[in-house]
Design an enzyme around this catalytic site. Structure first.
Site, PDB file in Angstrom:
ATOM      1  N   CYS A  30     -17.186 -88.185  86.156  1.00 60.50           N
ATOM      2  CA  CYS A  30     -16.125 -89.109  85.729  1.00 60.50           C
ATOM      3  C   CYS A  30     -15.293 -89.442  86.971  1.00 60.50           C
ATOM      4  O   CYS A  30     -15.767 -89.288  88.101  1.00 60.50           O
ATOM      5  CB  CYS A  30     -15.289 -88.519  84.596  1.00 60.50           C
ATOM      6  SG  CYS A  30     -14.420 -86.990  85.011  1.00 60.50           S
TER       7      CYS A  30
ATOM      8  N   CYS B 209     -10.896 -84.213  83.268  1.00 59.87           N
ATOM      9  CA  CYS B 209     -10.855 -84.432  81.808  1.00 59.87           C
ATOM     10  C   CYS B 209     -12.259 -84.554  81.217  1.00 59.87           C
ATOM     11  O   CYS B 209     -12.765 -83.632  80.584  1.00 59.87           O
ATOM     12  CB  CYS B 209     -10.039 -85.681  81.464  1.00 59.87           C
ATOM     13  SG  CYS B 209      -8.288 -85.566  81.919  1.00 59.87           S
TER      14      CYS B 209
ATOM     15  N   ASP C 278     -11.258 -93.076  79.118  1.00 58.37           N
ATOM     16  CA  ASP C 278     -10.433 -92.199  79.954  1.00 58.37           C
ATOM     17  C   ASP C 278      -9.198 -91.758  79.162  1.00 58.37           C
ATOM     18  O   ASP C 278      -8.381 -92.592  78.788  1.00 58.37           O
ATOM     19  CB  ASP C 278     -10.024 -92.989  81.205  1.00 58.37           C
ATOM     20  CG  ASP C 278      -9.265 -92.139  82.205  1.00 58.37           C
ATOM     21  OD1 ASP C 278      -8.826 -91.029  81.842  1.00 58.37           O
ATOM     22  OD2 ASP C 278      -9.121 -92.589  83.352  1.00 58.37           O
TER      23      ASP C 278
HETATM   24  P1  4NP Z   1     -11.173 -87.996  84.220  1.00 59.29           P
HETATM   25  O1  4NP Z   1      -9.671 -88.456  83.945  1.00 59.29           O
HETATM   26  O2  4NP Z   1     -11.805 -89.043  85.086  1.00 59.29           O
HETATM   27  O3  4NP Z   1     -11.778 -87.957  82.840  1.00 59.29           O
HETATM   28  O4  4NP Z   1     -11.076 -86.640  84.871  1.00 59.29           O
HETATM   29  C1  4NP Z   1      -8.773 -88.814  84.940  1.00 59.29           C
HETATM   30  C2  4NP Z   1      -8.135 -87.841  85.674  1.00 59.29           C
HETATM   31  C3  4NP Z   1      -7.210 -88.190  86.639  1.00 59.29           C
HETATM   32  C4  4NP Z   1      -6.933 -89.529  86.884  1.00 59.29           C
HETATM   33  C5  4NP Z   1      -7.578 -90.497  86.151  1.00 59.29           C
HETATM   34  C6  4NP Z   1      -8.505 -90.147  85.188  1.00 59.29           C
HETATM   35  N1  4NP Z   1      -5.974 -89.882  87.869  1.00 59.29           N
HETATM   36  O5  4NP Z   1      -5.710 -91.082  88.026  1.00 59.29           O
HETATM   37  O6  4NP Z   1      -5.418 -88.990  88.531  1.00 59.29           O
END
Ligand code: 4NP
Length: 161
Positions: A10, A15, A127
């Site tokens: 991801c 997450c 997300d």
């Molecule tokens: P992930 O979620 O890609 O599912 O781990 C996110 C975690 C952090 C951020 C964006 C999405 N961020 O912008 O810090």
């Protein structure tokens, strides 16, 4: 026989992809104990390298019996494209980033994870980072469905060979 090596990817690796790693590892051990798999997760961005999964993701996963507490975020690296048999992106943006970084010879191993959840009405795991707690439940529903579909696919493949 060499294990099937699967990398979930991801954006931040705190997450969605660590959730996929924990859910798939747990379901594979429970529902296909003879299947040899090696599972990791990574992010296309480096903002959270070394961090434990997001506390909201850990709590939602824990309520369904998945333990993510030992996992730590890392970024994708060039050798991932040599090592992993399947590189499964949570959304199209992750998929595009992976295809940009991957050598041409690895593109066919980069897929959207929800291709393995044909009954889901979406192809992307949304997300949940900036949303409410319900987002984490939706992430888990989609990831559980795709994990079961991927396990069926791998078991069928193992029988065919
Ligand atoms: P992930 O979620 O890609 O599912 O781990 C996110 C975690 C952090 C951020 C964006 C999405 N961020 O912008 O810090």
């Amino acid at each position: 026989m060499k294990p099937v090596e699967i990398l979930f990817v991801c954006l931040g690796n705190i997450c969605r992809s660590p959730t996929a790693e924990a859910v798939f590892r747990t379901l594979a051990a429970r529902e296909a104990p003879d299947l040899r798999v090696s599972i990791e997760s990574a992010g296309t961005a480096g903002y959270h390298v070394g961090s434990a999964p997001d506390a909201r993701a850990q709590e939602a996963a824990r309520r369904r019996g998945y333990d993510m507490s030992g996992q730590r975020a890392r970024m994708i690296e060039p050798r991932d494209f040599e090592r992993f048999d399947l590189i499964l992106a949570m959304d199209r943006s992750n998929w595009s980033e992976l295809c940009r970084a991957a050598p041409r010879t690895a593109h066919h191993r980069v897929r959207l994870f929800l291709e393995y959840a044909p009954d889901a009405e979406v192809l992307e795991v949304p997300d949940p980072y900036y949303g409410g707690p319900n987002g984490f439940e939706e992430v888990l529903d989609l990831i559980e469905a795709a994990s079961r579909g991927l396990l069926r696919h791998l078991r069928d493949g193992a029988r065919a060979t």
